[in-house]
Scaffold this motif. Structure first.
Motif, PDB file in Angstrom:
ATOM      1  N   GLU A   1       0.866  -1.178   0.000  1.00 42.94           N
ATOM      2  CA  GLU A   1       0.000   0.000   0.000  1.00 42.94           C
ATOM      3  C   GLU A   1       0.901   1.225   0.000  1.00 42.94           C
ATOM      4  N   LYS A   2       0.701   2.088  -0.977  1.00 48.49           N
ATOM      5  CA  LYS A   2       1.567   3.252  -1.155  1.00 48.49           C
ATOM      6  C   LYS A   2       0.719   4.482  -1.420  1.00 48.49           C
ATOM      7  N   PRO A   3       1.290   5.673  -1.211  1.00 47.63           N
ATOM      8  CA  PRO A   3       0.538   6.890  -1.537  1.00 47.63           C
ATOM      9  C   PRO A   3       0.293   6.983  -3.049  1.00 47.63           C
ATOM     10  N   GLU A   4      -0.795   7.637  -3.421  1.00 50.42           N
ATOM     11  CA  GLU A   4      -1.157   7.737  -4.838  1.00 50.42           C
ATOM     12  C   GLU A   4      -0.068   8.379  -5.686  1.00 50.42           C
ATOM     13  N   ARG A   5       0.714   9.259  -5.088  1.00 47.43           N
ATOM     14  CA  ARG A   5       1.767   9.938  -5.861  1.00 47.43           C
ATOM     15  C   ARG A   5       2.876   8.963  -6.284  1.00 47.43           C
ATOM     16  N   SER A   6       2.890   7.740  -5.716  1.00 49.28           N
ATOM     17  CA  SER A   6       3.857   6.712  -6.117  1.00 49.28           C
ATOM     18  C   SER A   6       3.457   6.009  -7.414  1.00 49.28           C
ATOM     19  N   PHE A   7       2.268   6.326  -7.906  1.00 46.86           N
ATOM     20  CA  PHE A   7       1.755   5.716  -9.129  1.00 46.86           C
ATOM     21  C   PHE A   7       1.728   6.773 -10.225  1.00 46.86           C
ATOM     22  N   ASP A   8       2.196   6.413 -11.428  1.00 42.35           N
ATOM     23  CA  ASP A   8       2.166   7.355 -12.545  1.00 42.35           C
ATOM     24  C   ASP A   8       0.731   7.695 -12.888  1.00 42.35           C
ATOM     25  N   SER A   9       0.522   8.967 -13.245  1.00 40.36           N
ATOM     26  CA  SER A   9      -0.829   9.394 -13.603  1.00 40.36           C
ATOM     27  C   SER A   9      -1.054   9.260 -15.105  1.00 40.36           C
TER      28      SER A   9
END
Length: 181
Positions: A15-23
């Motif tokens: 589980e990671k913060p959304e900013r760790s995923f490319d948009s």
């Protein structure tokens, strides 16, 4: 989407913060985020997956069955690539014959694929008009265009890059103010 939200990566399960995923963006607006985190995407990328390449190399060296399979695959690819090249040369010759027939120009000598390949080696992979290396795209250019009564013969064709051939179009060499040598 807020940065305070968290998301679970489908590859590592963390589980990671959304900013760790490319948009993913459309017209400048974020409409979604990738399902795998940046770290997992980089880890699975074929350009950075050196471990996978090392494994394949080790398997190739140790497993004779795998080696034979890969060699057969490479041979098959080489044959099909050669066949495609031969077909493209034959297609070009056929199209030029059709154009010659359309303009009722005389076909004085038959341009075979062997003769055309010899003509290409004569130019050493360089364009007749500009002298630049042609790379993989080589075109057959008629010095005196078929539409102007030029013959579809080996003496009237030269190897030209697609840029020179398309800009010369149906002009005679002295009319064309292209990149003449």
């Amino acid at each position: 989407m807020e940065d305070g939200n968290t998301k679970i990566c489908i590859k590592c399960g963390a589980e990671k913060p959304e900013r760790s995923f490319d948009s993913l963006r459309r017209k400048g607006q974020i409409y979604a985020r990738r399902r795998a985190c940046r770290v997992c995407l980089r880890r699975s990328s074929p350009t950075t997956d050196k471990v996978g390449n090392e494994r394949k190399q080790a398997r190739y060296e140790t497993d004779p069955e795998y080696r034979e399979k890969m060699i057969a695959k490479q041979k098959k690819y080489a044959q099909t690539a050669g066949a495609r090249l031969k077909k493209s040369i034959i297609d070009k010759i056929y199209r030029n014959k059709r154009r010659a027939a359309k303009y009722a120009t005389p076909i004085t000598t038959k341009i075979t694929s062997v003769a055309w390949k010899q003509k290409l080696t004569q130019f050493a992979g360089r364009c007749h008009w500009c002298g630049m290396p042609m790379g993989s795209i080589v075109t057959m250019d008629h010095v005196i265009p078929l539409s102007r009564g030029g013959a579809h013969s080996l003496e009237n064709v030269v190897a030209a890059c697609s840029s020179c051939n398309s800009s010369k179009n149906d002009k005679l060499p002295h009319e064309w103010t292209g990149r003449l040598l």
